[in-house]
Scaffold this active site. Sequence first.
Site, PDB file in Angstrom:
ATOM      1  N   ASP A  40      -3.945  -0.931   8.232  1.00  0.00           N
ATOM      2  CA  ASP A  40      -4.230   0.385   7.669  1.00  0.00           C
ATOM      3  C   ASP A  40      -3.237   1.413   8.203  1.00  0.00           C
ATOM      4  O   ASP A  40      -2.815   1.354   9.367  1.00  0.00           O
ATOM      5  CB  ASP A  40      -5.653   0.837   8.037  1.00  0.00           C
ATOM      6  CG  ASP A  40      -6.720   0.125   7.229  1.00  0.00           C
ATOM      7  OD1 ASP A  40      -6.386  -0.423   6.166  1.00  0.00           O
ATOM      8  OD2 ASP A  40      -7.881   0.115   7.668  1.00  0.00           O
ATOM      9  N   ASP A  94      -6.792  -7.747   3.790  1.00  0.00           N
ATOM     10  CA  ASP A  94      -6.191  -6.419   3.929  1.00  0.00           C
ATOM     11  C   ASP A  94      -6.352  -6.029   5.394  1.00  0.00           C
ATOM     12  O   ASP A  94      -7.346  -5.427   5.800  1.00  0.00           O
ATOM     13  CB  ASP A  94      -6.889  -5.425   3.007  1.00  0.00           C
ATOM     14  CG  ASP A  94      -6.188  -4.076   2.990  1.00  0.00           C
ATOM     15  OD1 ASP A  94      -5.239  -3.879   3.768  1.00  0.00           O
ATOM     16  OD2 ASP A  94      -6.613  -3.204   2.207  1.00  0.00           O
ATOM     17  N   SER A 109      -0.330 -20.520  -0.585  1.00  0.00           N
ATOM     18  CA  SER A 109      -0.607 -21.884  -0.145  1.00  0.00           C
ATOM     19  C   SER A 109      -1.652 -22.472  -1.068  1.00  0.00           C
ATOM     20  O   SER A 109      -2.376 -21.743  -1.760  1.00  0.00           O
ATOM     21  CB  SER A 109      -1.134 -21.927   1.302  1.00  0.00           C
ATOM     22  OG  SER A 109      -0.210 -21.381   2.212  1.00  0.00           O
ATOM     23  N   GLU A 139       0.814  -1.211   0.000  1.00  0.00           N
ATOM     24  CA  GLU A 139       0.000   0.000   0.000  1.00  0.00           C
ATOM     25  C   GLU A 139       0.848   1.262   0.000  1.00  0.00           C
ATOM     26  O   GLU A 139       0.550   2.233  -0.697  1.00  0.00           O
ATOM     27  CB  GLU A 139      -0.962  -0.039   1.184  1.00  0.00           C
ATOM     28  CG  GLU A 139      -2.027  -1.111   1.010  1.00  0.00           C
ATOM     29  CD  GLU A 139      -2.935  -1.271   2.210  1.00  0.00           C
ATOM     30  OE1 GLU A 139      -2.882  -0.410   3.107  1.00  0.00           O
ATOM     31  OE2 GLU A 139      -3.688  -2.260   2.253  1.00  0.00           O
TER      32      GLU A 139
END
Length: 797
Positions: free
Chosen positions: A327, A324, A251, A189
């Site tokens: 942050d 995700d 994986s 990010e």
Amino acid sequence: MKIFKRILAGVAVVIVLVAIAGFFFLNNLRKGALPDYDKNLYLPVLEDEVTVLRDSFAIPHIRAKSEADLYRAVGFTMAQDRLWQMDLLRRITQGRLSEILGKDQLETDLLLRALRFREKSEKVLAQTSPEILKNLEAFCEGVNYYMEKFPLPPEFKVLGYHPDPWEPLHSINLIGYMSWDLTSGWGTEMVSHQVKNEVGKELAADLIPDMENHPTAIFPDFTGTEIPTAETFLSASMELEKLGGSIFRGSNNWAVSGKKSQTGKPLLANDMHLGLMSPGIWYQMHHVAEGSVNVTGLVLPGQPFVICGHNDSIAWGMTNVAVDDLDFYAETLNEDSTKYLLDGQWKDLVIQEELIHTKEGEIINETLKFTHRGPIVNRFKKANETALSIHWLGNEMSDEIRTVYLLNRANNWNDFRDAAKTFKSVSQNIVYADVAGNIGLQCSAGVPLREGTGIEIYPGDTSLYDWQGLVPFEELPYEFNPERGYVSSANNKTAPDDYPHYISHWYAMPNRINRIREMLEAKEKLGIADFQEMHVDVKSKKAEALTPVFLAALKGENEYTSAEKAALEKLENWDYEMAKESPAAAVFEVLYRKVAENIIEDELSEDLFGAVKGQRILIENMMLNALPDKNSAWIDDKNTPETETYSDIVNRAFSQTVEELSGRLGDDPDNWTWGKIHTLTLSHPLGVVEMLDNALGLNRGPFEVPGSFHTVGPFSYSYNNLYNVNHGASHRHIFDASDWDASKTVIPTGTSGIPASDFYLDQTEMYLNNEYHADPFSAGKVEEAARFKMKLQPVDD
């Protein structure tokens, strides 16, 4: 894995070797800690006798009369084989590497302390049930008895220290370690935002995943509202400094029901892709407490329970969800950086003093600062202009220890799901099969509830973008006995676009999952031999899609050299198998990278170009997003007066590919086999010191290997360390619910972490040759396979 990469980079300059004087000293250093697996031993911490049988790979099968004695023996046995690895992992979670490796590990220690593993673990420990706590304490008793009474592995002698006693908190800390290693967003990010600052919003959008290019969902039947498009991800506007790269991870898992199995009962396969090193991350064990638990599989050194495996009733395996789960927030600080602005008010930063003890004898005083969300991380990301804090899933409440403890004892799908609901910080898609004939797949993840998409850097002066909790477990996707007769996942997109919650955009490309499902559907019935072939399959769906595109661009009026003509012919006749004997595989892999580099390098500063290469997922998305548009602004080389076309770029990259391979392997393209440049070395953390490596035999390799990061059989590498494999299948398991004794397994290393042991990397050759060994489970088969027998006794006879 991320942390080991930091250790390897610093350890060479911190180890001071005493002169190794004479054969006897060296022999004692190498072999002094080797256990005798056939010797009966006195363990006063036991209540009753415990039997430890080991097979030809020295894998321990432990049988006890009670759970407490079982886990005492688990701790003792694990310490026999992996004590230094256990201590190294513990030091990672404590931020205490500088004590044994020196002050060059200062920044690593501070980062690890900023992640607050201990604080989270203390909360978990406070709510741990009495039976789990009792077994954690029993495990510690076994580890500590070994440390007190038996010789230590050579790494302790080389580094000159003695390990501290083991505590339950140290085992729980490993949750944080695994969570951090599998986190998403820490690198990608910030790099994508810096790209936006250099090249603008429109071009940078091509590095962000477009979900239209990810059509294959793990759970295709979940529905809900539309997920925002890539356009909304690029709203932040701030300068960021260069960041370090993260290491690829992935994986595979799948299971078929009786309708697609040759046995009429489910088969389940799993191979988790993690760092390939020595000792390996997994320790194979079989635990039996009479009338209580009978489970076999993989244990993470430092904690007592089986992470993935099977018991009498069920089998399970894991893949990373790629949530995700981190942050960034741009904070506004006051003049002396003791307060931060939130909703119009100045709030006190939590200021934490840290004392770092170093191997050199220094005590370094440093300061960490925290908002209510988490640590200020500028010093770790070299971001100087704006204070950045992070909110990270690993600090949210979860209880993975409870999950694996209950999975070890689960009897059915309901038990399995009850266990899985507390597996949040280490977000996984967990595949399931049972002896009753059922199969399933459960997303067990901590999915933040947040405004926006999670990819942008949020303004920190408002609470609007604070997390509002996690998606309830009941709303997470799952499948149970689907009509198609199989379930599968490979770090690909979790749910279809109308799923109501944002999970991630940092999914793996759909190449592996598409190939897995292609193979699952190729036959009406599948057996263990089919699963073995699937595990090591190296046919590339990525190459199958892009090779014709590259060839079309190379079909012009070009004047090719003889080597270029031969390379072109190999691509034209290729079957897309990334075999180590294949020259075409080498040509494709280098060509793909060269095309990507030619597209992006001219647009970026040198430092940012290196950062993007360290985040390979950004390059993969750019290639997927920009290549269909042959007029993308990325394609023209802005450093030349001409306007380059897509064909020009591919031809330039092809010429560079032939030049690189000729320089590495000579002028004859027949000798450009992929395995000659694509190699695996299993490296010990101390193996960077050549004298130590030579004296103790720490490293093994290089070995020629097939595949790549985009094949089901993966051997992955970084674009900043070309073709040197650092990740792959950390194990391979195939579980047969019709007969657990028919199950198969292999790991890339071995049971022992002591380099002089016969069982240090003794499975490596099998692993590289795509072979498996038996995984005996019934008492009769375990006895039949036994090569060593040890009785651990509570009284000295």
